[in-house]
Write a protein that holds these residues in place. Structure first.
Motif, PDB file in Angstrom:
ATOM      1  N   LEU A  26       5.237  -6.337   7.578  1.00 53.46           N
ATOM      2  CA  LEU A  26       4.809  -4.948   7.712  1.00 53.46           C
ATOM      3  C   LEU A  26       3.602  -4.668   6.830  1.00 53.46           C
ATOM      4  O   LEU A  26       3.593  -5.067   5.656  1.00 53.46           O
ATOM      5  CB  LEU A  26       5.956  -4.003   7.327  1.00 53.46           C
ATOM      6  CG  LEU A  26       7.250  -4.186   8.121  1.00 53.46           C
ATOM      7  CD1 LEU A  26       8.369  -3.341   7.514  1.00 53.46           C
ATOM      8  CD2 LEU A  26       7.045  -3.823   9.577  1.00 53.46           C
ATOM      9  N   VAL A  27       2.622  -3.967   7.369  1.00 56.40           N
ATOM     10  CA  VAL A  27       1.419  -3.616   6.616  1.00 56.40           C
ATOM     11  C   VAL A  27       1.128  -2.132   6.835  1.00 56.40           C
ATOM     12  O   VAL A  27       0.859  -1.708   7.965  1.00 56.40           O
ATOM     13  CB  VAL A  27       0.208  -4.457   7.051  1.00 56.40           C
ATOM     14  CG1 VAL A  27      -1.029  -4.030   6.268  1.00 56.40           C
ATOM     15  CG2 VAL A  27       0.490  -5.937   6.853  1.00 56.40           C
ATOM     16  N   GLU A  28       1.157  -1.370   5.726  1.00 58.02           N
ATOM     17  CA  GLU A  28       0.888   0.067   5.810  1.00 58.02           C
ATOM     18  C   GLU A  28      -0.602   0.341   5.632  1.00 58.02           C
ATOM     19  O   GLU A  28      -1.317  -0.420   4.973  1.00 58.02           O
ATOM     20  CB  GLU A  28       1.647   0.840   4.723  1.00 58.02           C
ATOM     21  CG  GLU A  28       3.150   0.672   4.742  1.00 58.02           C
ATOM     22  CD  GLU A  28       3.618  -0.358   3.747  1.00 58.02           C
ATOM     23  OE1 GLU A  28       4.775  -0.279   3.310  1.00 58.02           O
ATOM     24  OE2 GLU A  28       2.822  -1.246   3.391  1.00 58.02           O
ATOM     25  N   SER A  29      -1.037   1.461   6.162  1.00 58.74           N
ATOM     26  CA  SER A  29      -2.395   1.931   5.955  1.00 58.74           C
ATOM     27  C   SER A  29      -2.412   3.443   6.124  1.00 58.74           C
ATOM     28  O   SER A  29      -1.452   4.027   6.625  1.00 58.74           O
ATOM     29  CB  SER A  29      -3.365   1.274   6.935  1.00 58.74           C
ATOM     30  OG  SER A  29      -3.006   1.599   8.269  1.00 58.74           O
ATOM     31  N   GLY A  30      -3.506   4.054   5.679  1.00 58.36           N
ATOM     32  CA  GLY A  30      -3.676   5.481   5.897  1.00 58.36           C
ATOM     33  C   GLY A  30      -3.471   6.361   4.677  1.00 58.36           C
ATOM     34  O   GLY A  30      -3.655   7.576   4.750  1.00 58.36           O
ATOM     35  N   GLN A  39       8.163   6.341  -3.400  1.00 61.47           N
ATOM     36  CA  GLN A  39       8.578   6.247  -4.795  1.00 61.47           C
ATOM     37  C   GLN A  39       7.491   6.837  -5.665  1.00 61.47           C
ATOM     38  O   GLN A  39       6.352   6.349  -5.674  1.00 61.47           O
ATOM     39  CB  GLN A  39       8.858   4.806  -5.196  1.00 61.47           C
ATOM     40  CG  GLN A  39       9.442   4.677  -6.592  1.00 61.47           C
ATOM     41  CD  GLN A  39      10.029   3.315  -6.859  1.00 61.47           C
ATOM     42  OE1 GLN A  39       9.709   2.332  -6.193  1.00 61.47           O
ATOM     43  NE2 GLN A  39      10.927   3.242  -7.842  1.00 61.47           N
ATOM     44  N   ALA A  40       7.850   7.882  -6.368  1.00 58.04           N
ATOM     45  CA  ALA A  40       6.941   8.523  -7.310  1.00 58.04           C
ATOM     46  C   ALA A  40       7.155   7.924  -8.698  1.00 58.04           C
ATOM     47  O   ALA A  40       8.229   7.379  -8.982  1.00 58.04           O
ATOM     48  CB  ALA A  40       7.186  10.026  -7.336  1.00 58.04           C
ATOM     49  N   THR A  72       3.206  13.327  -3.736  1.00 53.72           N
ATOM     50  CA  THR A  72       2.473  12.207  -4.331  1.00 53.72           C
ATOM     51  C   THR A  72       3.430  11.065  -4.646  1.00 53.72           C
ATOM     52  O   THR A  72       4.432  11.246  -5.352  1.00 53.72           O
ATOM     53  CB  THR A  72       1.750  12.656  -5.608  1.00 53.72           C
ATOM     54  OG1 THR A  72       0.752  13.620  -5.256  1.00 53.72           O
ATOM     55  CG2 THR A  72       1.101  11.480  -6.310  1.00 53.72           C
ATOM     56  N   ALA A  73       3.123   9.893  -4.113  1.00 52.86           N
ATOM     57  CA  ALA A  73       3.991   8.725  -4.289  1.00 52.86           C
ATOM     58  C   ALA A  73       3.354   7.529  -3.598  1.00 52.86           C
ATOM     59  O   ALA A  73       2.377   7.671  -2.864  1.00 52.86           O
ATOM     60  CB  ALA A  73       5.373   8.993  -3.686  1.00 52.86           C
ATOM     61  N   VAL A  74       3.941   6.370  -3.837  1.00 52.94           N
ATOM     62  CA  VAL A  74       3.639   5.202  -3.006  1.00 52.94           C
ATOM     63  C   VAL A  74       4.596   5.244  -1.827  1.00 52.94           C
ATOM     64  O   VAL A  74       5.813   5.372  -2.019  1.00 52.94           O
ATOM     65  CB  VAL A  74       3.791   3.894  -3.790  1.00 52.94           C
ATOM     66  CG1 VAL A  74       3.526   2.699  -2.875  1.00 52.94           C
ATOM     67  CG2 VAL A  74       2.843   3.872  -4.991  1.00 52.94           C
ATOM     68  N   TYR A  75       4.053   5.147  -0.644  1.00 50.72           N
ATOM     69  CA  TYR A  75       4.848   5.209   0.581  1.00 50.72           C
ATOM     70  C   TYR A  75       4.996   3.800   1.164  1.00 50.72           C
ATOM     71  O   TYR A  75       4.015   3.061   1.284  1.00 50.72           O
ATOM     72  CB  TYR A  75       4.186   6.140   1.598  1.00 50.72           C
ATOM     73  CG  TYR A  75       4.393   7.593   1.274  1.00 50.72           C
ATOM     74  CD1 TYR A  75       3.743   8.183   0.191  1.00 50.72           C
ATOM     75  CD2 TYR A  75       5.261   8.387   2.026  1.00 50.72           C
ATOM     76  CE1 TYR A  75       3.954   9.522  -0.127  1.00 50.72           C
ATOM     77  CE2 TYR A  75       5.470   9.719   1.726  1.00 50.72           C
ATOM     78  CZ  TYR A  75       4.818  10.273   0.644  1.00 50.72           C
ATOM     79  OH  TYR A  75       5.015  11.608   0.332  1.00 50.72           O
ATOM     80  N   THR A  88       1.514   2.074   0.329  1.00 50.19           N
ATOM     81  CA  THR A  88       0.204   2.724   0.332  1.00 50.19           C
ATOM     82  C   THR A  88       0.297   4.002  -0.493  1.00 50.19           C
ATOM     83  O   THR A  88       1.272   4.755  -0.388  1.00 50.19           O
ATOM     84  CB  THR A  88      -0.279   3.011   1.769  1.00 50.19           C
ATOM     85  OG1 THR A  88      -1.608   3.526   1.739  1.00 50.19           O
ATOM     86  CG2 THR A  88       0.620   4.007   2.495  1.00 50.19           C
ATOM     87  N   GLN A  89      -0.693   4.224  -1.341  1.00 53.62           N
ATOM     88  CA  GLN A  89      -0.655   5.359  -2.259  1.00 53.62           C
ATOM     89  C   GLN A  89      -1.084   6.639  -1.555  1.00 53.62           C
ATOM     90  O   GLN A  89      -2.117   6.677  -0.879  1.00 53.62           O
ATOM     91  CB  GLN A  89      -1.581   5.098  -3.452  1.00 53.62           C
ATOM     92  CG  GLN A  89      -1.683   6.246  -4.437  1.00 53.62           C
ATOM     93  CD  GLN A  89      -0.408   6.456  -5.235  1.00 53.62           C
ATOM     94  OE1 GLN A  89       0.173   5.500  -5.755  1.00 53.62           O
ATOM     95  NE2 GLN A  89       0.031   7.705  -5.353  1.00 53.62           N
TER      96      GLN A  89
END
Length: 124
Positions: free
Chosen positions: A4-8, A39-40, A91-94, A118-119
């Protein structure tokens, strides 16, 4: 396991919008229930939204109901998280996550595949 690769992710002002994408490798994406977590700093990871294999069932944490929308396109092996009316508390890393399911189901725990995150930063 799917990869899995997140973006955006990015920086946005309060009240703004972002759309996160999570691209999955492999040919069995439609066999996976998917979820978005965050996760914040100083806090535990929490589930934000989840969607069943076929996309017909969704779940949202109370904190994001009415503002976030999870969706998936199995033909593109991608799951999305549309985030509107963003707040500084978002605000967190998603992270996106996948869990293999033997039938079309939704899950909010027990995920075995995770992206790198992704931050998302929401300024006030």
């Amino acid at each position: 396991q799917v990869q899995l690769v997140e973006s955006g992710g990015g920086l946005v002002q309060a009240g703004g919008s972002l759309r996160l994408s999570c691209a999955a490798s492999g040919r069995t994406f439609s066999s996976y229930a998917m979820g978005w977590f965050r996760q914040a700093p100083g806090k535990e990871r929490e589930v934000v939204a989840a969607i069943s294999n076929g996309g017909g069932n969704t779940y949202y944490a109370d904190s994001v109901k009415g503002r976030f929308t999870i969706s998936r396109d199995n033909a593109k092996n991608t799951v999305y998280l549309q985030m509107n009316s963003l707040k500084p508390d978002d605000t967190a890393v998603y992270y996106c996550a996948g869990r293999y399911m033997y039938r079309d189901s939704i899950a909010t725990a027990g995920f075995g595949s995770w992206g790198q995150g992704t931050q998302v930063t929401v300024s006030s």
